[in-house]
Structure formats: C-alpha cells, structure tokens
Scaffold this motif. Sequence first.
Motif, PDB file in Angstrom:
ATOM      1  N   VAL A  27       0.855  -1.183   0.000  1.00  0.00           N
ATOM      2  CA  VAL A  27       0.000   0.000   0.000  1.00  0.00           C
ATOM      3  C   VAL A  27       0.891   1.233   0.000  1.00  0.00           C
ATOM      4  CG1 VAL A  27      -1.708   1.323   1.307  1.00  0.00           C
ATOM      5  CG2 VAL A  27      -1.882  -1.170   1.199  1.00  0.00           C
ATOM      6  N   GLU A  28       0.620   2.162  -0.883  1.00  0.00           N
ATOM      7  CA  GLU A  28       1.409   3.395  -0.978  1.00  0.00           C
ATOM      8  C   GLU A  28       0.819   4.478  -0.082  1.00  0.00           C
ATOM      9  OE1 GLU A  28       3.183   5.684  -4.735  1.00  0.00           O
ATOM     10  OE2 GLU A  28       1.041   6.142  -4.438  1.00  0.00           O
ATOM     11  N   MET A  29       1.717   5.150   0.651  1.00  0.00           N
ATOM     12  CA  MET A  29       1.324   6.300   1.455  1.00  0.00           C
ATOM     13  C   MET A  29       2.256   7.465   1.130  1.00  0.00           C
ATOM     14  SD  MET A  29       0.509   4.676   5.231  1.00  0.00           S
ATOM     15  CE  MET A  29      -0.709   5.912   5.669  1.00  0.00           C
ATOM     16  N   VAL A  30       1.703   8.658   1.087  1.00  0.00           N
ATOM     17  CA  VAL A  30       2.496   9.870   0.936  1.00  0.00           C
ATOM     18  C   VAL A  30       2.086  10.822   2.049  1.00  0.00           C
ATOM     19  CG1 VAL A  30       3.021  11.850  -0.531  1.00  0.00           C
ATOM     20  CG2 VAL A  30       2.721   9.593  -1.560  1.00  0.00           C
ATOM     21  N   GLY A  31       3.055  11.213   2.855  1.00  0.00           N
ATOM     22  CA  GLY A  31       2.735  12.060   3.995  1.00  0.00           C
ATOM     23  C   GLY A  31       1.834  11.366   4.985  1.00  0.00           C
ATOM     24  N   ARG A  32       1.997  10.047   5.132  1.00  0.00           N
ATOM     25  CA  ARG A  32       1.192   9.217   6.030  1.00  0.00           C
ATOM     26  C   ARG A  32      -0.282   9.179   5.634  1.00  0.00           C
ATOM     27  NH1 ARG A  32       4.832   9.297  10.576  1.00  0.00           N
ATOM     28  NH2 ARG A  32       6.721   8.535   9.563  1.00  0.00           N
ATOM     29  N   VAL A  33      -0.580   9.437   4.375  1.00  0.00           N
ATOM     30  CA  VAL A  33      -1.947   9.348   3.855  1.00  0.00           C
ATOM     31  C   VAL A  33      -1.953   8.362   2.690  1.00  0.00           C
ATOM     32  CG1 VAL A  33      -3.852  10.581   2.750  1.00  0.00           C
ATOM     33  CG2 VAL A  33      -2.491  11.716   4.525  1.00  0.00           C
ATOM     34  N   GLU A  34      -2.881   7.404   2.704  1.00  0.00           N
ATOM     35  CA  GLU A  34      -2.970   6.433   1.621  1.00  0.00           C
ATOM     36  C   GLU A  34      -3.359   7.132   0.319  1.00  0.00           C
ATOM     37  OE1 GLU A  34      -5.044   2.712   2.554  1.00  0.00           O
ATOM     38  OE2 GLU A  34      -5.029   3.363   4.661  1.00  0.00           O
ATOM     39  N   THR A  35      -2.657   6.784  -0.745  1.00  0.00           N
ATOM     40  CA  THR A  35      -2.913   7.411  -2.042  1.00  0.00           C
ATOM     41  C   THR A  35      -3.947   6.651  -2.865  1.00  0.00           C
ATOM     42  OG1 THR A  35      -1.188   6.156  -3.196  1.00  0.00           O
ATOM     43  CG2 THR A  35      -0.527   8.219  -2.093  1.00  0.00           C
ATOM     44  N   GLY A  36      -4.244   5.423  -2.463  1.00  0.00           N
ATOM     45  CA  GLY A  36      -5.139   4.583  -3.249  1.00  0.00           C
ATOM     46  C   GLY A  36      -4.395   3.634  -4.173  1.00  0.00           C
ATOM     47  N   ARG A  37      -3.078   3.805  -4.309  1.00  0.00           N
ATOM     48  CA  ARG A  37      -2.281   2.912  -5.139  1.00  0.00           C
ATOM     49  C   ARG A  37      -1.827   1.710  -4.308  1.00  0.00           C
ATOM     50  NH1 ARG A  37       2.689   4.459  -7.286  1.00  0.00           N
ATOM     51  NH2 ARG A  37       2.348   2.888  -8.900  1.00  0.00           N
ATOM     52  N   SER A  38      -1.889   0.548  -4.895  1.00  0.00           N
ATOM     53  CA  SER A  38      -1.461  -0.663  -4.200  1.00  0.00           C
ATOM     54  C   SER A  38      -0.893  -1.644  -5.207  1.00  0.00           C
ATOM     55  CB  SER A  38      -2.628  -1.296  -3.436  1.00  0.00           C
ATOM     56  OG  SER A  38      -3.641  -1.712  -4.340  1.00  0.00           O
ATOM     57  N   TYR A  39      -0.207  -2.657  -4.674  1.00  0.00           N
ATOM     58  CA  TYR A  39       0.334  -3.733  -5.511  1.00  0.00           C
ATOM     59  C   TYR A  39       0.051  -5.047  -4.791  1.00  0.00           C
ATOM     60  CZ  TYR A  39       3.451  -6.729  -8.157  1.00  0.00           C
ATOM     61  OH  TYR A  39       3.952  -7.746  -8.938  1.00  0.00           O
ATOM     62  N   HIS A  40      -0.393  -6.048  -5.556  1.00  0.00           N
ATOM     63  CA  HIS A  40      -0.713  -7.337  -4.960  1.00  0.00           C
ATOM     64  C   HIS A  40      -0.368  -8.441  -5.943  1.00  0.00           C
ATOM     65  CE1 HIS A  40      -3.694 -10.629  -3.903  1.00  0.00           C
ATOM     66  NE2 HIS A  40      -2.899 -10.564  -2.858  1.00  0.00           N
ATOM     67  N   ALA A  41       0.233  -9.514  -5.424  1.00  0.00           N
ATOM     68  CA  ALA A  41       0.588 -10.634  -6.298  1.00  0.00           C
ATOM     69  C   ALA A  41       0.646 -11.931  -5.502  1.00  0.00           C
ATOM     70  CB  ALA A  41       1.939 -10.386  -6.970  1.00  0.00           C
ATOM     71  N   TYR A  42       0.250 -13.017  -6.179  1.00  0.00           N
ATOM     72  CA  TYR A  42       0.445 -14.380  -5.674  1.00  0.00           C
ATOM     73  C   TYR A  42       1.596 -15.000  -6.465  1.00  0.00           C
ATOM     74  CZ  TYR A  42      -4.239 -14.100  -3.563  1.00  0.00           C
ATOM     75  OH  TYR A  42      -5.339 -13.734  -2.814  1.00  0.00           O
ATOM     76  N   TYR A  43       2.297 -15.956  -5.823  1.00  0.00           N
ATOM     77  CA  TYR A  43       3.416 -16.625  -6.494  1.00  0.00           C
ATOM     78  C   TYR A  43       3.310 -18.134  -6.314  1.00  0.00           C
ATOM     79  CZ  TYR A  43       5.324 -11.900  -6.181  1.00  0.00           C
ATOM     80  OH  TYR A  43       5.493 -10.539  -6.265  1.00  0.00           O
TER      81      TYR A  43
END
Length: 233
Positions: A27-43
Amino acid sequence: MREVIFDTETTGLDPKTGDRMVEIGCVEMVGRVETGRSYHAYYNPERDMPAAAEAVHGLSRDFLSGKPLFKDTFSELLEFLGDAPLVAHNAGFDFGFLNSELERIGQEPISMDRMIDTVAIARKKHPGAKLSLDALCSRYGVDRSHRVKHGALLDAELLAQVYVELNGGRQIGLELAADAPASDADATTNTAIKTTNRASRPRREARPHAPSPEELARHTEFIAGIKDAAWAR
C-alpha cells in the motif's frame, strides 16, 4: 514523503530451510496518507503447502500452482517499491523472505536501512502490551471484522491505519496555514471584517471587582465566627 506498507504470506517461517513467499501486498502512502495505489501478487512456490501455513492464510498448493513464478513478475514489484522506506509488522520476517526471493534469482537484496518495523515502534509506545496486528487494531479502533484469514494486501491495508496511529494519528488542525489568506489583500479584507464585527458589538461597562460594603460586613462576621482560627494564634 512516500512510504510503502507491505505484508507477505509464506509457506513457513524460515526461508533458509526452503520456505517460500507466496503472496505480497503493498500500500502506498504519501505524507502518512494512503494514495489509493497498491500492488498485490500471488506466487507459485514450486513446492507443497504445509497444513499449518494453509490454515493461517488459506492458500493451497492447487490455488498457487497456476500463479506466476516470482522471477517472472519481480520487476513489477520493484518498480512499485521504488526507493521508498518499507514498513512492515515484524519487518525482519518479511524482509527476510522478500530478499531471499530476490537473491534466489540473482537480484540485489533490498537494503535493511529502508526497513521500518511497526512491532519495534509499538513496543516502545506500549511496553508490556500485546503487539500483534489484531491487538493493535483493537487498541486503535481499526475495523478488522472482514479479516477472516491472513491476507497480504488486507493486512497491509490494516497496518497502514495502525502505522498512522502509532505515529500520533491524524491530527486535525495541523494544516491551518492552508486556510491563511493567499495574499496581503486577502489579509487586509479579513482583518477589516473582524474589526467591523468587533465595532458593531454593544459596549459593555466594566464589571465591578471590588467587594461592596455589605459583602465586607458579611465577610467580617463570618471570620469572627471561626473558632481557633490559625491566623489569630
């Protein structure tokens, strides 16, 4: 400042004994606020899934067998991580598995200097208290009712909220400067408005602060009635 909060799920506890990472959520945060961008993967771990591990995260060997190998998609992950500090709960565990997967395919491990461990932060802030993610969610009122099993992305989303609370919470009023006048002209206008409001209020006479003769007489009578007064000794 950009930060990435992440979590992993694995086949076990130790990559040195052959355990593998099977899921990552960021989960991406900028200035301790979530930006809504995320990354998720299974392996696909290319090995069996112990029953104890599957009981924790619910990821079976059959489910993962159709997922990509880490080596096939790692560049997408590294692109998302960038050079940001990486926040995890019991971060040494997650860093250990992530770096093990990178080293397995001949890639440079991620520097431990980028690691931020929320367990270490919580231990300093709440010594002697329970430090699990569930316990911290309960302490800070973070809703985890939808967390039936561990999941990397869900846990990263919960941890992002806990991380904010561990660092003081969302302080209302810290951005007062943003509401300040944008120019000297605006400042003059605002001052004029305030001055006009004050001038329009009815004038009140100053309230008397000295006791009246009647109040002084009652006080003297009250003092005279106190027996064995300390000030009379």
